[in-house]
Design a protein around this motif. Structure first.
Motif, PDB file in Angstrom:
ATOM      1  N   UNK A 143      25.640 -31.192 -28.298  1.00  0.00           N
ATOM      2  CA  UNK A 143      24.086 -30.607 -29.262  1.00  0.00           C
ATOM      3  C   UNK A 143      23.939 -29.704 -28.088  1.00  0.00           C
ATOM      4  N   UNK A 164      20.139 -30.053 -26.234  1.00  0.00           N
ATOM      5  CA  UNK A 164      20.438 -31.070 -25.057  1.00  0.00           C
ATOM      6  C   UNK A 164      21.671 -30.414 -23.831  1.00  0.00           C
ATOM      7  N   UNK A 165      22.407 -29.987 -24.245  1.00  0.00           N
ATOM      8  CA  UNK A 165      23.492 -29.071 -23.111  1.00  0.00           C
ATOM      9  C   UNK A 165      22.995 -27.721 -22.468  1.00  0.00           C
ATOM     10  N   UNK A 166      21.820 -26.928 -22.927  1.00  0.00           N
ATOM     11  CA  UNK A 166      22.023 -25.892 -21.911  1.00  0.00           C
ATOM     12  C   UNK A 166      20.739 -26.419 -21.220  1.00  0.00           C
ATOM     13  N   UNK A 167      20.521 -25.801 -19.946  1.00  0.00           N
ATOM     14  CA  UNK A 167      19.339 -25.927 -19.354  1.00  0.00           C
ATOM     15  C   UNK A 167      17.891 -25.532 -19.909  1.00  0.00           C
ATOM     16  N   UNK A 168      17.488 -26.095 -19.987  1.00  0.00           N
ATOM     17  CA  UNK A 168      16.253 -25.231 -20.234  1.00  0.00           C
ATOM     18  C   UNK A 168      15.512 -24.649 -19.762  1.00  0.00           C
ATOM     19  N   UNK A 169      15.001 -25.273 -18.238  1.00  0.00           N
ATOM     20  CA  UNK A 169      15.065 -24.008 -16.911  1.00  0.00           C
ATOM     21  C   UNK A 169      15.381 -22.578 -16.482  1.00  0.00           C
ATOM     22  N   UNK A 170      16.612 -22.456 -17.442  1.00  0.00           N
ATOM     23  CA  UNK A 170      17.437 -21.551 -16.597  1.00  0.00           C
ATOM     24  C   UNK A 170      17.749 -20.347 -18.333  1.00  0.00           C
ATOM     25  N   UNK A 228      15.568 -18.063 -22.721  1.00  0.00           N
ATOM     26  CA  UNK A 228      15.377 -19.653 -22.678  1.00  0.00           C
ATOM     27  C   UNK A 228      16.343 -20.048 -23.669  1.00  0.00           C
ATOM     28  N   UNK A 277      15.836 -22.675 -25.497  1.00  0.00           N
ATOM     29  CA  UNK A 277      14.080 -23.294 -26.654  1.00  0.00           C
ATOM     30  C   UNK A 277      13.916 -21.255 -27.712  1.00  0.00           C
ATOM     31  N   UNK A 278      14.079 -20.994 -26.674  1.00  0.00           N
ATOM     32  CA  UNK A 278      14.131 -19.427 -28.189  1.00  0.00           C
ATOM     33  C   UNK A 278      14.490 -19.538 -28.982  1.00  0.00           C
ATOM     34  N   UNK A 336      26.703 -21.059 -25.718  1.00  0.00           N
ATOM     35  CA  UNK A 336      27.401 -22.861 -25.222  1.00  0.00           C
ATOM     36  C   UNK A 336      29.307 -21.832 -24.942  1.00  0.00           C
ATOM     37  N   UNK A 354      21.986 -34.284 -20.450  1.00  0.00           N
ATOM     38  CA  UNK A 354      23.176 -33.608 -20.622  1.00  0.00           C
ATOM     39  C   UNK A 354      23.554 -32.610 -20.229  1.00  0.00           C
ATOM     40  N   UNK A 355      22.841 -31.824 -20.146  1.00  0.00           N
ATOM     41  CA  UNK A 355      22.577 -29.761 -19.513  1.00  0.00           C
ATOM     42  C   UNK A 355      23.349 -30.257 -17.942  1.00  0.00           C
ATOM     43  N   UNK A 362      27.156 -30.692 -18.648  1.00  0.00           N
ATOM     44  CA  UNK A 362      27.350 -28.820 -19.425  1.00  0.00           C
ATOM     45  C   UNK A 362      27.423 -28.358 -17.383  1.00  0.00           C
ATOM     46  N   UNK A 374      14.134 -28.864 -13.004  1.00  0.00           N
ATOM     47  CA  UNK A 374      13.287 -29.245 -13.936  1.00  0.00           C
ATOM     48  C   UNK A 374      12.627 -30.438 -13.298  1.00  0.00           C
ATOM     49  N   UNK A 405      10.238 -23.120 -18.978  1.00  0.00           N
ATOM     50  CA  UNK A 405       9.474 -22.316 -19.220  1.00  0.00           C
ATOM     51  C   UNK A 405       9.398 -22.602 -21.387  1.00  0.00           C
ATOM     52  N   UNK A 406       9.150 -22.858 -21.873  1.00  0.00           N
ATOM     53  CA  UNK A 406       8.781 -24.013 -22.508  1.00  0.00           C
ATOM     54  C   UNK A 406       7.663 -23.783 -23.309  1.00  0.00           C
ATOM     55  N   UNK A 411       6.714 -20.227 -23.886  1.00  0.00           N
ATOM     56  CA  UNK A 411       6.824 -20.061 -25.014  1.00  0.00           C
ATOM     57  C   UNK A 411       5.785 -20.087 -25.713  1.00  0.00           C
TER      58      UNK A 411
END
Ligand SMILES: Nc1ncnc2c1ncn2[C@@H]1O[C@H](COP(=O)(O)OP(=O)(O)OP(=O)(O)O)[C@@H](O)[C@H]1O
Ligand SMILES: [Mg+2]
Lengths: 311, 313, 279
Positions: free
Chosen positions: A95, A98-104, A146, A148-149, A159, B207-208, B211, B230, B305-306, B309
């Motif tokens: 997925x 969820x597998x990418x870091x949302x803060x970077x 990011x 989510x964008x 990915x 999950x991340x 990764x 985070x 960042x969410x 946005x």
């Protein structure tokens, strides 16, 4: 041979006993080859991928051998293994959101791999990250955005860009097309083809998928997994044309969209596997013997094997 | 984003209004006559009836409740919090003169808590259920269990009296700051540690993080960059609510160490029944609290960042 | 992970319970445990260091500190339990009303709760006691003034989640009155998580009472309350520190035991109930 897995077992300790998520798996992967791994949900495909990269949680007991270029990854010290990950063997997860870091930013998430493994300086790494984004079909101007964008397809491309950053010889892709629109799925399949078969020398890939269409389009060979065991393997065309295991047949007849539940009945509990052949309670052709004696793999022709007495 | 700000501002005004009204209500029904107390304190003699009358008249203390309340609110909107009955100086000036000392103490304590609590919380989360983790858990529970005033006295006893390393009263040099700062920081450090640990544990399972491991990154990078970035998001919100703790703690710590800040002034005013100061204090505390939480909201947007946005669209 | 937490929780729960049980025993059997009358002033025996006759020494009036600490258990525990019970009941009632009826009432209550939650508890308590004058009633009033707010919030959340479950609808269909449903179904279900909150709150309350008494704004001086003892002993801190040590340790230990119990309960509680607590 690039990767040779012998007798791999992954048991999770749980309150009710051991969960046998992989139970004596043998697999081989040749340089430049794409191997498909299919099987219904919960059969242990992801666990197998994680076992190769040694990313399983500490609760997992792993035994057997995973030879990568002749070197047993399971015996490698953690620090050596870390240098294999991302550089020699990359894994792309199910997925992408969820597998990418949302803060970077995605640029940062690509660049940091390059800085870690190739010792690139910040600027050079970002430069290269931009190129990788372009390569996977994302305009480089998105580099600072990011996760989510991005759209689902874009995230999956990002990915893949991360996975490819250090040009690994082996890519493990866990259901890279899941949850995407059909048109996007086609694009991702094309992209995966381009970054494996389209480079020289061609890159190897272990493709875990539910989608038999994707498997047919991309893979050279196919392995079918059921309840922690490989029940059939062979050249993709051969397996599609001439499936020998009753489970494989049911799989090919089934509707692809329902999580690959091939046939009626539930998949067995991995804690209390049925004695004999794990599939016999659901098998139309099961006979007395199947309930007592576990079948071994029989070779039935060039590079085609099946774990069934009556294949 | 703008909506959030407006919401915050509206609720801020509400908080202030309710705070001032409550304190007013309370003071109006207070037993005893402040005029009497104060004149006695100033002159050392029992005041006559006429003296009290005069004092009350001068300070508008004999008007009806609503009049006094409205009068106060009117002055408030003009930036006037009234005049201290004890010193005769405007309340606002009394506070601004002392605010620096409290600010210094609070910021130092907060900084110390973050410097100690954050890394320890992170380490505990990377080795859950290890010996270190257990020790930290017990220590942090003890940390939130020690009363601040007693801890302050014990530290004085140990470091000023027995060892003679640090002064126990007074204000001015860094050496004076050390003991009050530690006293105030202990409880906050302990709770911060626990929040960071919980938050990190949650994030490390996501999950991340897998990764990041699959990318072959070093453990340090995974923990301190991928996870912490985070995990800090909820921690920042908590820090906002800790400001209430910090202010309450400052009142007690300042009293114990005779630290010349607004907390000590407040307690002294309570002893003297200096009503305008008590009212003003409630209002100022509410204002500080609201302001800090506004800052936290802004920091939150910066960290996540969410949210940033969503705010843009 | 969860299983580990449960075993760890059980250990804390046990330690906390044993300690609390010990404090309770001290409170109940104080007259039998204390070797001296806690209020017995003996000027010739003032400020004796800990020794054979006086386990923790004597204070500025020659009273036996050990006896005073033992009797002090009564004040701290009793007052804290009273305050917490009032807050719990008040919060549960108001929260249930808000959650059960919803709509405008809910909106109004929760607005007020949100605003009050924002205010530092002990500062308002200081104001109340400072203005109304120090006495036990005013102390309780001060700690109830904002104390109910947290319970209201949690109760409301609990009631909302319970309301979603089927049996409330069933009870209503069977013709149960609102009051009956709140009493019979909602409150029993909301209780376990509230208990955790209350246990943790007891420790806060003991601390607040001690702090207020220390400042001279809570329980008043000759009473053997721990905070008041410290307030009295403050002047001797540099000359006779033993006066200050035992009451402070007693506060710390009693607060710690309730914290252990609360944490333990939280760990043992099922994860769903735990979620509600973090509202
Ligand atoms: N950390 C774990 N602890 C215990 N059991 C686990 C753990 N991870 C996986 N399992 C179990 O191992 C089995 C195989 O899981 P796995 O995720 O490999 O299935 P999968 O074939 O990838 O399924 P899907 O197609 O749904 O992704 C499942 O029964 C799962 O419950
Ligand atoms: Mg999977």
């Amino acid at each position: 041979m690039l990767l040779k897995i012998t007798n791999l077992r992954v048991y999770f300790k749980s309150a009710d006993g051991f969960v046998k998520a992989a139970d004596g798996v043998d697999l081989e992967l040749y340089p430049g080859e794409i191997l498909g791994l299919v099987g219904e949900t919960g059969s242990g495909k992801t666990v197998l991928g994680l076992a190769i990269t040694r990313l399983l949680p500490k609760t997992a007991a792993v035994s057997g051998e995973v030879l990568y270029r002749g070197q047993n990854l399971l015996a490698l010290p953690e620090e050596e293994m870390r240098k294999v990950r991302g550089r020699q063997v990359s894994m792309i997860f199910q997925n992408p959101l969820s597998s990418l870091n949302p803060a970077l930013s995605i640029g940062e998430q690509i660049a940091e791999v390059l800085r870690e493994h190739q010792g690139l300086k910040r600027k050079a790494a970002w430069q290269r990250a931009g190129e990788l984004l372009e390569l996977t079909g994302i305009p480089a101007k998105w580099i600072r955005s990011y996760p989510h964008e991005l759209s689902g397809g874009m995230r999956q491309r990002a990915m893949i860009a991360i996975g490819l950053a250090c040009a690994p010889s082996l890519l493990i892709a866990d259901e890279p097309t899941r949850g995407l629109d059909v048109t996007i799925q086609v694009q991702i399949v094309e992209l995966l083809h381009a970054v494996t078969k389209g480079v020289s020398p061609p890159r190897s890939m272990l493709l875990i998928t539910h989608d038999l269409g994707v498997a047919a389009a991309l893979t050279d060979r196919l392995a079918v997994m059921y309840a922690g065991k490989i029940v059939e393997y062979g050249r993709t065309g051969e397996v599609f044309r001439n499936p020998r295991h009753p489970y494989t047949r049911a799989l090919l007849d089934s509707h692809p969209s329902n999580g690959l539940i091939a046939t009626k009945g539930f998949s067995p509990s991995l804690i209390n596997l049925p004695p004999g052949c794990s599939f016999h309670p659901r098998c139309k052709k099961a006979r007395k013997k199947c309930a007592h004696e576990p079948p071994l793999v029989q070779r039935i022709g060039m590079d085609h094997g099946v774990r069934c007495f009556y294949a | 984003m703008r909506r959030l700000l407006i919401q915050r501002l509206v609720s801020a005004v509400f908080v202030m209004l309710i705070a001032s009204f409550l304190s007013f209500l309370l003071l109006f029904y207070a037993p005893g006559n402040p005029a009497e107390t104060i004149i006695r304190q100033q002159s050392g003699l029992d005041p006559t009836y006429a003296e009290i009358e005069l004092f009350m008249k001068r300070h508008d203390l004999n008007r009806p409740f609503l009049v006094q309340c409205l009068q106060w609110l009117y002055l408030l909107t003009h930036g006037k919090l009234g005049v201290s009955l004890r010193t005769g100086e405007p309340v606002l000036e009394e506070f601004t003169a002392r605010f620096g000392a409290t600010f210094q103490l609070a910021v130092a304590a907060m900084a110390l808590s973050v410097i100690i609590g954050l890394p320890i919380g992170v380490f505990a989360a990377t080795k859950p259920n290890s010996l270190f983790d257990h020790i930290i858990r017990v220590v942090s529970l003890a940390g939130v269990s020690i009363p601040e005033f007693w801890l302050g006295l014990m530290l004085m006893l140990c470091f000023s009296l027995a060892l003679g390393w640090l002064p126990c009263f007074g204000h001015g040099t860094v050496r004076h700051l050390v003991l009050p700062m530690i006293t105030l920081a202990v409880g906050i450090t302990a709770s911060l540690m626990r929040f960071v640990r919980t938050s990190m544990l949650e994030v490390l399972n996501l999950d991340y993080i897998k990764t990041a491991k699959a990318k072959g990154l070093r453990e340090v990078v995974i923990v301190w960059k991928h996870a912490l970035k985070n995990a800090l998001i909820p921690v920042v919100t908590i820090l906002g609510t800790q400001v209430g703790h910090l202010l309450a703690g400052a009142v007690i710590v300042e009293t114990v160490f005779s630290w010349p800040g607004i907390g000590k002034f407040f307690v002294d005013s309570i002893y003297a029944r200096d009503y305008p100061v008590i009212q003003g204090f409630v209002l100022i505390i509410a204002a500080i609290y609201v302001l800090v939480n506004l800052l936290v909201d802004i920091l939150y947007v910066y960290l996540d960042p969410r949210v940033r946005y969503e705010g843009r669209s | 992970m969860y299983i580990l937490e449960v075993t760890r929780g059980k250990k804390m729960l046990l330690t906390g319970s044993i300690l609390i049980f010990g404090f309770m025993a001290l409170a109940v059997f104080a007259p039998f445990i204390a070797p001296y009358d806690p209020d017995d002033v003996k000027v010739e025996e003032r400020l004796l260091p800990p020794g054979e006759h006086h386990l923790m020494g004597t204070d500025g009036f020659g009273r036996d500190i050990f006896s005073r600490v033992v009797f002090g258990t009564r004040y701290s525990l009793f007052l804290a339990l009273v305050v917490v019970s009032i807050n719990l009941l008040l919060g549960l009632m108001i929260g249930s009303i808000a959650g059960y009826f919803g709509g405008l009432i809910d909106e109004l209550i929760m607005r007020i709760v949100d605003i009050l939650l924002a205010f530092p508890n002990i500062i308002l308590a200081l104001c109340i006691v400072g203005v109304l004058g120090p006495s036990v009633q005013n102390l309780i009033l001060a700690l109830v003034a904002l104390g109910w707010v947290g319970y209201t919030r949690v109760s409301r959340g609990l009631v909302l989640s319970i309301k979603e479950q089927g049996f409330i609808g069933a009870a209503k269909a069977l013709g149960g009155s609102n009051m009956y449903i709140i009493m019979r179904h909602i409150i029993p279900n909301a209780f376990p998580p509230l208990l955790v909150l209350a246990t943790l709150h007891v420790s806060h309350t003991i601390l607040s009472i001690a702090a207020l008494s220390f400042l001279g704004l809570g329980v008043q001086a000759p009473t053997p309350e721990w905070g008041a003892m410290l307030s009295e002993g403050k002047q001797f801190i540099f000359t006779h520190p033993h006066v200050m040590i035992s009451p402070g340790l007693a506060i710390t230990l009693s607060v710690l035991s309730f914290n252990l119990l609360g944490e333990g309960l939280r760990d043992v509680l099922d994860p769903r109930a735990r979620e509600v607590l973090n509202v």
